[in-house]
Design a protein around this motif. Structure first.
Motif, PDB file in Angstrom:
ATOM      1  N   ALA A   6       0.744  -1.036  -0.143  1.00  0.00           N
ATOM      2  CA  ALA A   6       0.100   0.010  -0.135  1.00  0.00           C
ATOM      3  C   ALA A   6       0.836   1.143   0.108  1.00  0.00           C
ATOM      4  CB  ALA A   6      -0.835   0.040   1.092  1.00  0.00           C
ATOM      5  N   THR A   7       0.217   2.411  -0.266  1.00  0.00           N
ATOM      6  CA  THR A   7       1.210   3.738  -0.318  1.00  0.00           C
ATOM      7  C   THR A   7       0.890   4.249   1.070  1.00  0.00           C
ATOM      8  OG1 THR A   7       0.579   4.026  -2.797  1.00  0.00           O
ATOM      9  CG2 THR A   7       1.283   6.024  -1.434  1.00  0.00           C
ATOM     10  N   PRO A   8       2.043   4.810   1.566  1.00  0.00           N
ATOM     11  CA  PRO A   8       2.004   5.539   2.993  1.00  0.00           C
ATOM     12  C   PRO A   8       1.041   6.866   2.660  1.00  0.00           C
ATOM     13  CG  PRO A   8       4.048   4.989   2.362  1.00  0.00           C
ATOM     14  CD  PRO A   8       3.260   4.723   1.164  1.00  0.00           C
ATOM     15  N   ILE A   9       0.070   7.242   3.738  1.00  0.00           N
ATOM     16  CA  ILE A   9      -0.687   8.229   3.454  1.00  0.00           C
ATOM     17  C   ILE A   9       0.116   9.888   3.349  1.00  0.00           C
ATOM     18  CG2 ILE A   9      -0.622   8.894   6.101  1.00  0.00           C
ATOM     19  CD1 ILE A   9      -3.708   9.584   5.742  1.00  0.00           C
ATOM     20  N   TYR A  10       1.223   9.793   3.607  1.00  0.00           N
ATOM     21  CA  TYR A  10       1.956  11.238   3.514  1.00  0.00           C
ATOM     22  C   TYR A  10       2.536  11.155   1.961  1.00  0.00           C
ATOM     23  CZ  TYR A  10       6.130   8.162   4.253  1.00  0.00           C
ATOM     24  OH  TYR A  10       6.921   6.910   4.178  1.00  0.00           O
ATOM     25  N   LYS A  11       2.354  10.273   1.230  1.00  0.00           N
ATOM     26  CA  LYS A  11       2.737  10.044   0.016  1.00  0.00           C
ATOM     27  C   LYS A  11       1.292  10.551  -1.100  1.00  0.00           C
ATOM     28  CE  LYS A  11       7.010   7.306   0.151  1.00  0.00           C
ATOM     29  NZ  LYS A  11       7.749   6.286  -0.501  1.00  0.00           N
ATOM     30  N   ASP A  12       0.480  10.411  -0.259  1.00  0.00           N
ATOM     31  CA  ASP A  12      -0.875  10.751  -1.126  1.00  0.00           C
ATOM     32  C   ASP A  12      -1.042  12.241  -1.134  1.00  0.00           C
ATOM     33  OD1 ASP A  12      -3.408  10.793  -2.262  1.00  0.00           O
ATOM     34  OD2 ASP A  12      -4.483   9.370  -0.795  1.00  0.00           O
ATOM     35  N   LEU A  13      -1.048  12.816  -1.962  1.00  0.00           N
ATOM     36  CA  LEU A  13      -1.027  14.405  -2.039  1.00  0.00           C
ATOM     37  C   LEU A  13      -2.479  14.709  -2.216  1.00  0.00           C
ATOM     38  CD1 LEU A  13       1.968  15.474  -4.452  1.00  0.00           C
ATOM     39  CD2 LEU A  13       1.878  15.238  -2.111  1.00  0.00           C
ATOM     40  N   GLU A  17      -6.724  14.010   4.809  1.00  0.00           N
ATOM     41  CA  GLU A  17      -6.468  13.769   6.216  1.00  0.00           C
ATOM     42  C   GLU A  17      -5.013  14.294   6.538  1.00  0.00           C
ATOM     43  OE1 GLU A  17      -9.471  10.961   5.220  1.00  0.00           O
ATOM     44  OE2 GLU A  17      -7.547  11.621   4.417  1.00  0.00           O
ATOM     45  N   TRP A  18      -4.355  14.097   5.354  1.00  0.00           N
ATOM     46  CA  TRP A  18      -2.876  14.524   5.448  1.00  0.00           C
ATOM     47  C   TRP A  18      -2.548  15.818   5.036  1.00  0.00           C
ATOM     48  CZ3 TRP A  18       1.552  12.947   7.714  1.00  0.00           C
ATOM     49  CH2 TRP A  18       2.541  13.301   7.313  1.00  0.00           C
ATOM     50  N   MET A  19      -3.146  16.309   3.979  1.00  0.00           N
ATOM     51  CA  MET A  19      -2.796  17.546   3.493  1.00  0.00           C
ATOM     52  C   MET A  19      -3.492  18.654   4.318  1.00  0.00           C
ATOM     53  SD  MET A  19      -0.568  16.809   1.234  1.00  0.00           S
ATOM     54  CE  MET A  19      -0.580  18.498   0.401  1.00  0.00           C
ATOM     55  N   HIS A  20      -4.630  18.481   4.780  1.00  0.00           N
ATOM     56  CA  HIS A  20      -5.298  19.593   5.464  1.00  0.00           C
ATOM     57  C   HIS A  20      -5.456  19.464   6.945  1.00  0.00           C
ATOM     58  CE1 HIS A  20      -6.204  20.860   1.520  1.00  0.00           C
ATOM     59  NE2 HIS A  20      -6.645  19.809   1.137  1.00  0.00           N
ATOM     60  N   ALA A  21      -5.334  18.384   7.574  1.00  0.00           N
ATOM     61  CA  ALA A  21      -5.490  18.240   8.968  1.00  0.00           C
ATOM     62  C   ALA A  21      -4.188  18.011   9.658  1.00  0.00           C
ATOM     63  CB  ALA A  21      -6.362  16.709   9.372  1.00  0.00           C
ATOM     64  N   VAL A  22      -3.047  17.362   9.275  1.00  0.00           N
ATOM     65  CA  VAL A  22      -1.947  17.495  10.129  1.00  0.00           C
ATOM     66  C   VAL A  22      -1.113  18.673   9.658  1.00  0.00           C
ATOM     67  CG1 VAL A  22       0.210  16.117  10.174  1.00  0.00           C
ATOM     68  CG2 VAL A  22      -1.979  14.969   9.980  1.00  0.00           C
ATOM     69  N   ASN A  23      -0.911  19.739  10.450  1.00  0.00           N
ATOM     70  CA  ASN A  23      -0.277  20.833  10.259  1.00  0.00           C
ATOM     71  C   ASN A  23       0.836  21.111  11.152  1.00  0.00           C
ATOM     72  OD1 ASN A  23      -1.713  21.989  12.523  1.00  0.00           O
ATOM     73  ND2 ASN A  23      -3.208  22.538  11.225  1.00  0.00           N
ATOM     74  N   SER A  24       1.128  20.239  11.985  1.00  0.00           N
ATOM     75  CA  SER A  24       2.153  20.506  12.963  1.00  0.00           C
ATOM     76  C   SER A  24       2.495  19.081  13.773  1.00  0.00           C
ATOM     77  CB  SER A  24       1.975  21.276  14.240  1.00  0.00           C
ATOM     78  OG  SER A  24       0.796  21.040  14.988  1.00  0.00           O
ATOM     79  N   TYR A  25       3.793  19.060  14.487  1.00  0.00           N
ATOM     80  CA  TYR A  25       4.163  17.792  15.118  1.00  0.00           C
ATOM     81  C   TYR A  25       5.259  18.307  16.070  1.00  0.00           C
ATOM     82  CZ  TYR A  25       8.696  17.149  12.554  1.00  0.00           C
ATOM     83  OH  TYR A  25       9.718  17.353  12.122  1.00  0.00           O
ATOM     84  N   ILE A  26       5.289  17.550  17.001  1.00  0.00           N
ATOM     85  CA  ILE A  26       6.161  17.432  18.206  1.00  0.00           C
ATOM     86  C   ILE A  26       7.278  16.462  18.029  1.00  0.00           C
ATOM     87  CG2 ILE A  26       6.767  17.936  20.753  1.00  0.00           C
ATOM     88  CD1 ILE A  26       3.976  18.983  20.640  1.00  0.00           C
TER      89      ILE A  26
END
Length: 327
Positions: A6-13, A17-26
């Motif tokens: 399968a393709t990792p979600i972070y490679k799915d432009l 969920e990835w492009m608009h919801a995740v905007n920061s990390y610690i």
């Protein structure tokens, strides 16, 4: 690790969920996990960042176990060792080898649970037809039964013993921590009223055996966590459908290929033996001691497996880590 097939979600432009919801990390830089072995933690940090030193490989490869059963720096393999391996075929082999040792020692009760209600779906047909074929038990292991989802597992013959580590192979009750990948140990096998065991030869030794439909439930206990004993739960047999397995062709039809792919359904307990675990299933786990049967050099695989133990003393290797690979 990247998901299997399968393709990792972070490679799915196009993934919202990835492009608009995740905007920061610690990112945590502390050594809390490796507080008992800071040098080990610093070594793994360099692997995680892709910049290991030549001395790191020397440091790790001192944990290779020789023919004398000792690591290069003199430690014997402990009895509470877990095994890591890249592929399910190797998992099968390690689990089978450990069961053979359990039989030789004759220290704990053992039992074989055979899948039953076996049906086959012929090419071009939509219905399953019941079939009696001992070759399914004799020729197929867990890694030979392939599901389209690739995450579901079925073992044609579960070879169990009291205290055996098990892995749930599907999501059953997420609220009660019964999910694909949940780790547990076997407490006991409870048969249905009026059912009794028979005997079967395994490696020349007679052991108890039953069919899955004779089992009322397996009593399992969640793996200990944070020093606390896990809670007990029951697991019942279920029907598995739509998996394929390679079966021997009749001699008169062999030609170039000795095997034919067939589609089955069968009744079995939804667990697999977990003395050995793949890198994907080890993610998020902590092990006191781990024996790496062999390394995969897929992205991040060495780091994920090495970091399952909190100290270098908990690491044991069959083969050295290859310094020439790209980390």
């Amino acid at each position: 690790l990247d998901p299997v097939n399968a393709t990792p979600i972070y490679k799915d432009l196009l993934s919202p969920e990835w492009m608009h919801a995740v905007n920061s990390y610690i990112e945590l830089h502390g050594m809390y996990r490796f507080a008992d072995d800071i040098v080990w933690g610093e070594t793994l940090k360099r692997f995680r960042n892709g910049v290991p030193l030549p001395s790191d490989f020397v440091y790790i490869n001192e944990r290779v176990v020789g023919l004398n059963g000792l690591t290069r720096d003199g430690d014997a393999i402990p009895h509470d060792i877990s095994y890591a391996t890249p592929r399910n075929k190797e998992r099968d082999a390690i689990n089978a080898g450990i069961f053979s040792k359990i039989l030789e020692r004759n220290a704990v009760p053992t039992i074989a649970i055979f899948s039953d209600k076996l049906c086959v779906k012929k090419l071009g047909e939509s219905k399953y037809t019941p079939v009696t074929n001992s070759l399914f038990w004799e020729e197929c292991g867990e890694s030979d039964c392939i599901f389209k989802a690739r995450t579901t597992r079925l073992d044609p013959v579960l070879k169990l013993y009291i205290g055996c580590p098990l892995l749930l192979n599907e999501n059953i009750d997420l609220d009660n921590r019964l999910a694909n990948g949940t780790q547990a140990v076997l407490v006991k096998v409870v048969l249905k009223s009026g059912e009794s065991t028979s005997e079967v030869l395994v490696n020349g030794i007679l052991i108890k055996a039953v069919f899955a439909s004779q089992v009322s439930y397996l009593l399992l206990r969640h793996a200990p966590k944070d020093g606390k004993a896990g809670s007990e739960f029951k697991m019942k047999a279920k029907k598995f459908s739509g998996f394929s397995a390679m079966m021997p062709r009749p001699a008169e039809l062999r030609g170039k290929s000795k095997k034919i792919k067939m589609t089955f359904s069968a009744n079995q307990l939804p667990v697999v033996v977990n003395n050995a675990t793949t890198g994907h299933k080890l993610q998020g786990c902590t092990k006191k001691n781990i024996f790496v049967n062999c390394f995969s050099y897929a992205k991040n695989w060495p780091y994920v497996v090495l970091s399952r133990v909190k100290t270098r003393k908990g690491l044991y290797l069959r083969l050295p880590l290859d310094e020439s690979k790209d980390y």
